[in-house]
Design a protein around this motif. Structure first.
Motif, PDB file in Angstrom:
ATOM      1  N   ALA A   1     -22.697 -23.590 -37.196  1.00 55.85           N
ATOM      2  CA  ALA A   1     -23.072 -23.940 -38.174  1.00 55.85           C
ATOM      3  C   ALA A   1     -22.186 -23.440 -39.509  1.00 55.85           C
ATOM      4  CB  ALA A   1     -24.498 -23.972 -38.640  1.00 55.85           C
ATOM      5  N   GLU A   2     -22.112 -22.111 -39.371  1.00 60.83           N
ATOM      6  CA  GLU A   2     -21.403 -21.412 -40.540  1.00 60.83           C
ATOM      7  C   GLU A   2     -19.778 -21.621 -40.584  1.00 60.83           C
ATOM      8  OE1 GLU A   2     -21.818 -18.641 -36.898  1.00 60.83           O
ATOM      9  OE2 GLU A   2     -23.137 -20.113 -37.986  1.00 60.83           O
ATOM     10  N   ASP A   3     -19.400 -22.603 -39.419  1.00 63.76           N
ATOM     11  CA  ASP A   3     -18.120 -22.961 -39.477  1.00 63.76           C
ATOM     12  C   ASP A   3     -17.720 -24.338 -40.065  1.00 63.76           C
ATOM     13  OD1 ASP A   3     -17.421 -20.394 -38.411  1.00 63.76           O
ATOM     14  OD2 ASP A   3     -17.225 -21.331 -36.455  1.00 63.76           O
ATOM     15  N   VAL A   4     -18.856 -24.987 -40.197  1.00 62.10           N
ATOM     16  CA  VAL A   4     -18.663 -26.213 -40.874  1.00 62.10           C
ATOM     17  C   VAL A   4     -18.245 -26.102 -42.460  1.00 62.10           C
ATOM     18  CG1 VAL A   4     -20.073 -28.267 -41.926  1.00 62.10           C
ATOM     19  CG2 VAL A   4     -20.752 -27.340 -39.782  1.00 62.10           C
ATOM     20  N   GLU A   5     -17.151 -26.915 -42.791  1.00 65.01           N
ATOM     21  CA  GLU A   5     -16.512 -26.732 -44.160  1.00 65.01           C
ATOM     22  C   GLU A   5     -17.055 -27.528 -45.154  1.00 65.01           C
ATOM     23  OE1 GLU A   5     -11.972 -27.123 -44.120  1.00 65.01           O
ATOM     24  OE2 GLU A   5     -12.071 -27.158 -41.932  1.00 65.01           O
ATOM     25  N   TRP A   6     -17.426 -27.088 -46.351  1.00 60.51           N
ATOM     26  CA  TRP A   6     -17.892 -27.676 -47.335  1.00 60.51           C
ATOM     27  C   TRP A   6     -16.728 -28.120 -48.585  1.00 60.51           C
ATOM     28  CZ3 TRP A   6     -23.063 -29.160 -47.184  1.00 60.51           C
ATOM     29  CH2 TRP A   6     -23.681 -29.072 -46.100  1.00 60.51           C
ATOM     30  N   ARG A   7     -17.358 -29.119 -49.262  1.00 62.68           N
ATOM     31  CA  ARG A   7     -16.416 -29.372 -50.348  1.00 62.68           C
ATOM     32  C   ARG A   7     -16.223 -28.611 -51.366  1.00 62.68           C
ATOM     33  NH1 ARG A   7     -17.755 -34.503 -53.199  1.00 62.68           N
ATOM     34  NH2 ARG A   7     -15.460 -35.174 -53.068  1.00 62.68           N
ATOM     35  N   ARG A   8     -14.998 -28.409 -51.782  1.00 67.50           N
ATOM     36  CA  ARG A   8     -14.950 -27.408 -52.911  1.00 67.50           C
ATOM     37  C   ARG A   8     -14.658 -27.872 -54.282  1.00 67.50           C
ATOM     38  NH1 ARG A   8     -14.230 -22.072 -51.123  1.00 67.50           N
ATOM     39  NH2 ARG A   8     -13.126 -21.642 -52.969  1.00 67.50           N
ATOM     40  N   ARG A   9     -14.887 -27.322 -55.184  1.00 64.38           N
ATOM     41  CA  ARG A   9     -14.520 -27.885 -56.760  1.00 64.38           C
ATOM     42  C   ARG A   9     -15.061 -29.077 -56.783  1.00 64.38           C
ATOM     43  NH1 ARG A   9      -8.900 -25.702 -59.171  1.00 64.38           N
ATOM     44  NH2 ARG A   9     -10.232 -26.136 -60.860  1.00 64.38           N
ATOM     45  N   THR A  10     -16.183 -29.666 -56.800  1.00 65.95           N
ATOM     46  CA  THR A  10     -16.434 -31.094 -56.794  1.00 65.95           C
ATOM     47  C   THR A  10     -17.783 -31.066 -57.493  1.00 65.95           C
ATOM     48  OG1 THR A  10     -17.085 -33.242 -55.559  1.00 65.95           O
ATOM     49  CG2 THR A  10     -17.593 -30.935 -54.598  1.00 65.95           C
ATOM     50  N   MET A  11     -18.163 -32.245 -57.973  1.00 59.67           N
ATOM     51  CA  MET A  11     -19.360 -32.446 -58.523  1.00 59.67           C
ATOM     52  C   MET A  11     -20.451 -32.860 -57.791  1.00 59.67           C
ATOM     53  SD  MET A  11     -18.223 -34.653 -62.127  1.00 59.67           S
ATOM     54  CE  MET A  11     -16.504 -34.234 -62.950  1.00 59.67           C
ATOM     55  N   ILE A  12     -20.071 -33.464 -56.519  1.00 61.68           N
ATOM     56  CA  ILE A  12     -21.223 -33.953 -55.768  1.00 61.68           C
ATOM     57  C   ILE A  12     -20.928 -33.250 -54.375  1.00 61.68           C
ATOM     58  CG2 ILE A  12     -21.958 -35.817 -54.285  1.00 61.68           C
ATOM     59  CD1 ILE A  12     -20.632 -37.893 -56.088  1.00 61.68           C
ATOM     60  N   ARG A  13     -21.940 -32.627 -54.073  1.00 61.67           N
ATOM     61  CA  ARG A  13     -21.832 -31.573 -53.086  1.00 61.67           C
ATOM     62  C   ARG A  13     -22.162 -32.225 -51.506  1.00 61.67           C
ATOM     63  NH1 ARG A  13     -25.977 -26.527 -54.003  1.00 61.67           N
ATOM     64  NH2 ARG A  13     -25.127 -26.067 -51.969  1.00 61.67           N
ATOM     65  N   GLY A  14     -21.724 -31.487 -50.483  1.00 58.06           N
ATOM     66  CA  GLY A  14     -21.486 -32.036 -49.095  1.00 58.06           C
ATOM     67  C   GLY A  14     -20.431 -31.562 -48.253  1.00 58.06           C
ATOM     68  N   PRO A  15     -20.846 -31.784 -46.760  1.00 60.09           N
ATOM     69  CA  PRO A  15     -19.783 -31.275 -46.040  1.00 60.09           C
ATOM     70  C   PRO A  15     -18.560 -32.023 -46.083  1.00 60.09           C
ATOM     71  CG  PRO A  15     -21.281 -32.602 -44.650  1.00 60.09           C
ATOM     72  CD  PRO A  15     -21.744 -32.408 -46.126  1.00 60.09           C
ATOM     73  N   ARG A  16     -17.250 -31.101 -46.099  1.00 58.44           N
ATOM     74  CA  ARG A  16     -15.868 -31.747 -46.076  1.00 58.44           C
ATOM     75  C   ARG A  16     -15.723 -32.309 -44.587  1.00 58.44           C
ATOM     76  NH1 ARG A  16     -10.852 -31.377 -45.107  1.00 58.44           N
ATOM     77  NH2 ARG A  16     -10.896 -29.190 -44.014  1.00 58.44           N
ATOM     78  N   THR A  17     -16.203 -31.756 -43.542  1.00 57.03           N
ATOM     79  CA  THR A  17     -16.059 -32.093 -42.210  1.00 57.03           C
ATOM     80  C   THR A  17     -17.382 -32.027 -41.525  1.00 57.03           C
ATOM     81  OG1 THR A  17     -15.272 -30.034 -41.646  1.00 57.03           O
ATOM     82  CG2 THR A  17     -13.363 -31.470 -42.295  1.00 57.03           C
ATOM     83  N   LEU A  18     -17.744 -32.672 -40.570  1.00 61.89           N
ATOM     84  CA  LEU A  18     -19.066 -32.631 -39.785  1.00 61.89           C
ATOM     85  C   LEU A  18     -18.700 -32.845 -38.240  1.00 61.89           C
ATOM     86  CD1 LEU A  18     -22.038 -31.556 -40.296  1.00 61.89           C
ATOM     87  CD2 LEU A  18     -22.499 -34.256 -40.440  1.00 61.89           C
ATOM     88  N   PRO A  19     -18.137 -31.746 -37.667  1.00 64.00           N
ATOM     89  CA  PRO A  19     -17.466 -31.821 -36.146  1.00 64.00           C
ATOM     90  C   PRO A  19     -18.696 -32.164 -35.320  1.00 64.00           C
ATOM     91  CG  PRO A  19     -16.615 -29.817 -37.398  1.00 64.00           C
ATOM     92  CD  PRO A  19     -17.684 -30.384 -38.207  1.00 64.00           C
ATOM     93  N   VAL A  20     -18.549 -33.063 -34.456  1.00 64.23           N
ATOM     94  CA  VAL A  20     -19.922 -33.164 -33.576  1.00 64.23           C
ATOM     95  C   VAL A  20     -19.363 -33.429 -32.126  1.00 64.23           C
ATOM     96  CG1 VAL A  20     -21.428 -34.077 -35.245  1.00 64.23           C
ATOM     97  CG2 VAL A  20     -20.227 -35.579 -34.245  1.00 64.23           C
ATOM     98  N   THR A  21     -20.353 -33.085 -31.125  1.00 64.05           N
ATOM     99  CA  THR A  21     -20.129 -33.704 -29.748  1.00 64.05           C
ATOM    100  C   THR A  21     -21.481 -34.369 -29.380  1.00 64.05           C
ATOM    101  OG1 THR A  21     -19.444 -32.971 -27.776  1.00 64.05           O
ATOM    102  CG2 THR A  21     -20.727 -31.561 -28.891  1.00 64.05           C
ATOM    103  N   TRP A  22     -21.445 -35.088 -28.032  1.00 60.42           N
ATOM    104  CA  TRP A  22     -22.536 -35.617 -27.566  1.00 60.42           C
ATOM    105  C   TRP A  22     -22.294 -35.694 -26.132  1.00 60.42           C
ATOM    106  CZ3 TRP A  22     -18.970 -37.694 -30.540  1.00 60.42           C
ATOM    107  CH2 TRP A  22     -18.109 -38.537 -30.037  1.00 60.42           C
TER     108      TRP A  22
END
Length: 425
Positions: A404-425
């Protein structure tokens, strides 16, 4: 990042409140002005500066990175609803001022719903209202589901791992909003590139202005081209309204821009929701085991997630107004509200910092309140429900592919959220 390292700093009392003139008698004890920087916040942690401001009182004063002066900030639920639904607080008046703000560039366009007061707001909203009704969304649902299914088909075909933001969360809302707006498929990628730059705080005012000029130039051409259209997409509705002289061309362009940009919010809000499900096993289990009861859980997640950085758009007090704690906002002073803070008001939401799937009632402010309640709220809710239902049902073993701590988040933006969300299944 600790609260102590990001606590809002007070500054000496200014001689003027923003640009409104000297403090009136009786306001000598006004709270100090706090600098609220645009923090680089990763994950779904609540903004520590906002938390400090909430602890200081229901009404404080802030200075943001851009603009001029300072502004009042209302954080109590009752005050947020008052300010956003009281005609004594004007959005239109802000267009004549350089109020302290987060965005580096400020150039409101005529016709924008965001800056309209009544009765202009209703006049401007009327031509496009038909595109966002519950009935219109019911008609859109099968087409939206087909778009989403095709994206998930591609993910399943290519196999794990996959970046959900890149493969699903970004292209799905962009495509659906483009369908509603009437953006030709050949133009969608460049329109998205412009909207992404506009909501980013990177690149500064010049990059934002360039993107705005290109987007609004494209919108102008599109509205003109659809003057005689009978279509039900937004650009056709606006083109026809201009042809009937119900609104001006400049107003039509100002109406369309924020709606086109609004698709970005679904990507990042849903990214936060899915991140929470993927990092909280009890939440994921609840969503999987009780699919018929997902609606209230989504409402609770909408209440809880930190949608944005700092605050949205200001208002100007047209008269002296007294808020619930007795604070008097003098005429001419700028005022912000924090929907995020209102959604954490313990007087309305007991145990507000916890995600409680069975919270009832849940009168959250995620889509705003009053005259400026989000025009696309029904569309945003439709997309959110489809995304969550489809991903959970078609990817039953969905889990993060990285810690979880390796998920990248958007930077310098007004709307927050993950920049990437790597998943498997």
């Amino acid at each position: 990042m600790t609260t102590e390292s990001t606590a809002p700093t007070s500054t000496p009392e200014p001689t003027e409140p923003g640009t409104a003139g000297p403090l009136p008698p009786g306001c000598e004890a006004a709270p100090p002005v706090r600098d609220w920087p645009a923090l680089e916040l990763a994950g779904t942690d609540f903004d520590p500066v906002l938390a400090d401001l909430m602890r200081e009182g229901p009404v404080t004063r802030i200075r943001l990175p851009h603009g001029e002066g300072w502004a009042w900030l209302a954080t109590r639920y009752e005050d947020v609803r008052t300010v956003t639904n009281d005609p004594r607080f004007s959005r239109a008046e802000v267009t004549r001022r350089q109020v302290t703000r987060l965005a580096p560039h400020f150039k409101p366009r005529p016709g924008s719903l965001a800056w309209a007061d009544q009765p202009d707001h209703n006049r401007l909203r009327k031509p496009l209202a038909g595109a966002f009704t519950v009935g219109a969304m019911k008609r859109l649902r099968p087409r939206a589901q087909g778009i989403l299914d095709a994206l998930v088909d591609g993910v399943l075909r290519d196999g794990p791992p996959a970046d959900l933001v890149e493969r699903v969360l970004e292209p799905f809302p962009i495509t659906v909003v483009s369908e509603v707006m009437g953006v030709p498929e050949a133009d969608r990628e460049r329109v998205h590139a412009w909207t992404r730059q506009i909501i980013s705080t990177s690149g500064g005012a010049e990059a934002a202005e360039t993107a705005k000029q290109r987007l609004y130039g494209w919108i102008t051409e599109t509205v003109r081209a659809r003057a005689g259209s009978t279509g039900e997409d937004v650009y056709s509705l606006l083109g026809a309204a201009v042809a009937r002289a119900e609104i001006g061309e400049e107003e039509a362009v100002g109406l369309a821009g924020p709606l086109q940009i609004g698709g970005e919010a679904v990507t990042h809000n849903c990214g936060q929701m899915l991140f929470l499900m993927l990092t909280r096993p009890e939440l994921m289990a609840r969503m999987r085991e009780r699919p018929a009861e997902r609606g209230p859980v989504l409402d609770e997640l909408l209440r809880w997630i930190p949608h944005r950085s700092t605050v949205g758009l200001a208002r100007i007090a047209l008269q002296d107004v007294e808020l619930s704690d007795g604070t008097r906002i003098p005429a001419g002073d700028p005022v912000y509200v924090s929907y995020l803070a209102g959604n954490r008001d313990p007087a309305v939401f007991p145990d507000p910092d916890r995600i409680l799937p069975d919270r009832d009632p849940n009168p959250h402010l995620a889509f705003g309140h009053g005259t400026h309640y989000c025009t696309g709220a029904v569309l945003a809710r439709l997309q959110t429900e489809l995304l969550v239902d489809t991903l959970l049902e078609r990817l039953p073993e969905l889990r993060l592919a990285v810690p979880a701590e390796d998920v990248e988040w958007r930077r310098r933006t007004m709307i927050r959220g993950p920049r990437t969300l790597p998943v498997t299944w």
